[in-house]
Motif scaffolding. Sequence first.
Motif, PDB file in Angstrom:
ATOM      1  N   LEU A  15       0.803  -1.281  -0.025  1.00 47.01           N
ATOM      2  CA  LEU A  15       0.096   0.005  -0.014  1.00 47.01           C
ATOM      3  C   LEU A  15       0.871   1.138   0.010  1.00 47.01           C
ATOM      4  O   LEU A  15       1.702   1.412   0.906  1.00 47.01           O
ATOM      5  N   GLY A  16       0.811   2.023  -0.932  1.00 50.29           N
ATOM      6  CA  GLY A  16       1.476   3.398  -1.037  1.00 50.29           C
ATOM      7  C   GLY A  16       0.610   4.412  -1.176  1.00 50.29           C
ATOM      8  O   GLY A  16      -0.675   4.565  -0.846  1.00 50.29           O
ATOM      9  N   LEU A  17       0.948   5.585  -1.147  1.00 45.99           N
ATOM     10  CA  LEU A  17       0.423   6.944  -1.135  1.00 45.99           C
ATOM     11  C   LEU A  17       0.527   7.607  -2.502  1.00 45.99           C
ATOM     12  O   LEU A  17       1.753   7.983  -3.041  1.00 45.99           O
ATOM     13  N   GLY A  18      -0.397   7.670  -3.395  1.00 45.61           N
ATOM     14  CA  GLY A  18      -0.214   8.294  -4.756  1.00 45.61           C
ATOM     15  C   GLY A  18      -0.436   9.913  -4.388  1.00 45.61           C
ATOM     16  O   GLY A  18      -1.383  10.361  -3.536  1.00 45.61           O
ATOM     17  N   THR A  19       0.441  10.441  -5.372  1.00 47.42           N
ATOM     18  CA  THR A  19       0.630  12.135  -4.856  1.00 47.42           C
ATOM     19  C   THR A  19      -0.288  12.958  -6.152  1.00 47.42           C
ATOM     20  O   THR A  19      -0.300  14.245  -5.821  1.00 47.42           O
ATOM     21  N   TRP A  20      -0.430  12.264  -7.187  1.00 46.37           N
ATOM     22  CA  TRP A  20      -1.342  13.181  -8.304  1.00 46.37           C
ATOM     23  C   TRP A  20      -2.666  13.400  -7.984  1.00 46.37           C
ATOM     24  O   TRP A  20      -3.338  12.493  -7.238  1.00 46.37           O
ATOM     25  N   PRO A  21      -3.214  14.676  -8.125  1.00 46.24           N
ATOM     26  CA  PRO A  21      -2.740  15.715  -8.685  1.00 46.24           C
ATOM     27  C   PRO A  21      -2.117  16.903  -7.535  1.00 46.24           C
ATOM     28  O   PRO A  21      -2.278  17.948  -7.788  1.00 46.24           O
ATOM     29  N   MET A  22      -1.849  16.357  -6.480  1.00 46.78           N
ATOM     30  CA  MET A  22      -1.481  17.239  -5.366  1.00 46.78           C
ATOM     31  C   MET A  22       0.004  18.125  -5.699  1.00 46.78           C
ATOM     32  O   MET A  22       0.700  17.535  -6.457  1.00 46.78           O
ATOM     33  N   LEU A  23      -0.068  19.221  -5.434  1.00 45.03           N
ATOM     34  CA  LEU A  23       1.097  20.342  -5.457  1.00 45.03           C
ATOM     35  C   LEU A  23       1.513  21.059  -4.212  1.00 45.03           C
ATOM     36  O   LEU A  23       0.801  21.006  -3.283  1.00 45.03           O
ATOM     37  N   GLY A  24       2.785  21.565  -4.186  1.00 40.41           N
ATOM     38  CA  GLY A  24       3.119  22.276  -3.285  1.00 40.41           C
ATOM     39  C   GLY A  24       3.070  21.961  -1.796  1.00 40.41           C
ATOM     40  O   GLY A  24       3.338  20.830  -1.284  1.00 40.41           O
ATOM     41  N   ASP A  25       2.605  22.908  -1.028  1.00 42.30           N
ATOM     42  CA  ASP A  25       2.349  22.771   0.418  1.00 42.30           C
ATOM     43  C   ASP A  25       1.296  21.775   0.486  1.00 42.30           C
ATOM     44  O   ASP A  25       1.664  20.975   1.539  1.00 42.30           O
ATOM     45  N   GLU A  26       0.171  21.566  -0.159  1.00 43.75           N
ATOM     46  CA  GLU A  26      -0.696  20.397   0.051  1.00 43.75           C
ATOM     47  C   GLU A  26      -0.164  19.066  -0.075  1.00 43.75           C
ATOM     48  O   GLU A  26      -0.444  18.323   0.773  1.00 43.75           O
ATOM     49  N   CYS A  27       0.872  19.025  -0.891  1.00 44.97           N
ATOM     50  CA  CYS A  27       1.535  17.725  -1.245  1.00 44.97           C
ATOM     51  C   CYS A  27       2.595  17.380  -0.140  1.00 44.97           C
ATOM     52  O   CYS A  27       2.571  16.172   0.328  1.00 44.97           O
ATOM     53  N   THR A  28       3.317  18.584   0.344  1.00 46.38           N
ATOM     54  CA  THR A  28       4.196  18.157   1.507  1.00 46.38           C
ATOM     55  C   THR A  28       3.398  17.882   2.560  1.00 46.38           C
ATOM     56  O   THR A  28       3.942  16.974   3.392  1.00 46.38           O
ATOM     57  N   GLY A 222       1.464 -10.281  -5.396  1.00 44.81           N
ATOM     58  CA  GLY A 222       2.483  -9.451  -6.343  1.00 44.81           C
ATOM     59  C   GLY A 222       1.564  -8.295  -6.740  1.00 44.81           C
ATOM     60  O   GLY A 222       2.285  -7.347  -7.616  1.00 44.81           O
ATOM     61  N   VAL A 223       0.613  -7.719  -6.298  1.00 44.47           N
ATOM     62  CA  VAL A 223      -0.177  -6.507  -6.472  1.00 44.47           C
ATOM     63  C   VAL A 223      -0.151  -5.411  -5.174  1.00 44.47           C
ATOM     64  O   VAL A 223      -0.583  -5.711  -4.251  1.00 44.47           O
ATOM     65  N   ALA A 224       0.209  -4.088  -5.779  1.00 45.63           N
ATOM     66  CA  ALA A 224       0.336  -3.205  -4.878  1.00 45.63           C
ATOM     67  C   ALA A 224      -0.803  -1.898  -5.357  1.00 45.63           C
ATOM     68  O   ALA A 224      -1.118  -2.075  -6.507  1.00 45.63           O
ATOM     69  N   ALA A 225      -0.952  -0.989  -4.581  1.00 41.55           N
ATOM     70  CA  ALA A 225      -1.945   0.026  -4.877  1.00 41.55           C
ATOM     71  C   ALA A 225      -1.456   1.192  -4.466  1.00 41.55           C
ATOM     72  O   ALA A 225      -0.909   1.311  -3.078  1.00 41.55           O
ATOM     73  N   VAL A 226      -1.491   2.331  -5.245  1.00 40.87           N
ATOM     74  CA  VAL A 226      -1.264   3.738  -4.707  1.00 40.87           C
ATOM     75  C   VAL A 226      -2.335   4.708  -4.754  1.00 40.87           C
ATOM     76  O   VAL A 226      -2.422   5.514  -5.742  1.00 40.87           O
ATOM     77  N   PRO A 227      -3.381   4.469  -4.018  1.00 35.03           N
ATOM     78  CA  PRO A 227      -4.423   5.448  -3.883  1.00 35.03           C
ATOM     79  C   PRO A 227      -4.076   6.859  -3.457  1.00 35.03           C
ATOM     80  O   PRO A 227      -3.278   6.989  -2.462  1.00 35.03           O
ATOM     81  N   LYS A 228      -4.321   7.953  -4.353  1.00 34.70           N
ATOM     82  CA  LYS A 228      -4.267   9.443  -3.762  1.00 34.70           C
ATOM     83  C   LYS A 228      -4.996   9.641  -2.418  1.00 34.70           C
ATOM     84  O   LYS A 228      -6.420   9.323  -2.568  1.00 34.70           O
ATOM     85  N   ALA A 229      -4.571  10.358  -1.483  1.00 35.95           N
ATOM     86  CA  ALA A 229      -5.201  10.540  -0.320  1.00 35.95           C
ATOM     87  C   ALA A 229      -4.801  11.762   0.359  1.00 35.95           C
ATOM     88  O   ALA A 229      -3.522  11.750   0.982  1.00 35.95           O
ATOM     89  N   SER A 230      -5.230  12.932   0.365  1.00 34.14           N
ATOM     90  CA  SER A 230      -4.454  14.115   0.592  1.00 34.14           C
ATOM     91  C   SER A 230      -5.079  14.448   2.190  1.00 34.14           C
ATOM     92  O   SER A 230      -4.179  15.183   2.892  1.00 34.14           O
TER      93      SER A 230
END
Length: 275
Positions: A15-28, A222-230
Amino acid sequence: MQRIVNRHGLDMPKLGLGTWPMLGDECTRAVTEALDLGYRHIDTAAAYNNEEAVGAAMAQSQVPREQIHVTSKVWWDRLNPEDMRASFDNSLRALRSDYVDLFLIHWPAQDWDLARTIDTLVALKEAGRARAIGVANFPLALVREVVEVMQAPLAAMQVEYHVALSQANLLDFARRHDMALIAYSPLARNKVSEMPAIQRIAARHDVPPTQVALKWLLDQAGVAAVPKASSRANQLANLASLELRLDDEDRALIAGMPKNQRLVSPAFAPCWDEA
């Protein structure tokens, strides 16, 4: 957290963290919170324009760099050797790191020298600057050419994969070649919450539909997932999916769902039906 480890040098939390479409301070902020909560897999890309924000989060985190798996990617218009190396160097500078754990070709190009591109990708791995390498959004025929004909040591492929889109052929290929399959848009851009079968399963377990859809992926070998979660709440909810136990009835319901809903297919996408 369960990990995927393979002979190509990959060691990656499922399980990972997807970062698209977060930018700048929100992403950090989002990456910082995720690391605090226990995430150790962060997915970014040159085209996301947020590698610098990810790098800032890692720099201020108490989590040592060597404990964080970072995936980044090179865009399809930077695949000649010189541009590819320059893009990779820019990614490392932005991430404030001297290596990435997994480096992917983000999309295949329509007019390119595939052999030179793959040679450059492999050279980055051989130099130790990319611990593992792979591809994203490649149809099966192209992955087969790279792995079986060119013999490139690909550790992973990243593709759109969720309860409404089958990737059975790619997953079978990945398993036969000891590759991970990383699911992006694993919640079908939140459309899973509107799917009756997923809603029914979620009600049985008293959990949100998103947790059902995510656990269905994470249960697969063998499957991983990277959902975006801000938000912290969504990050916690995704982590909680790891505790969910789906049964045979749940899996049968999901298996019976249509599996042809592709949501990501830009103008420059390859022909998905190539076998």
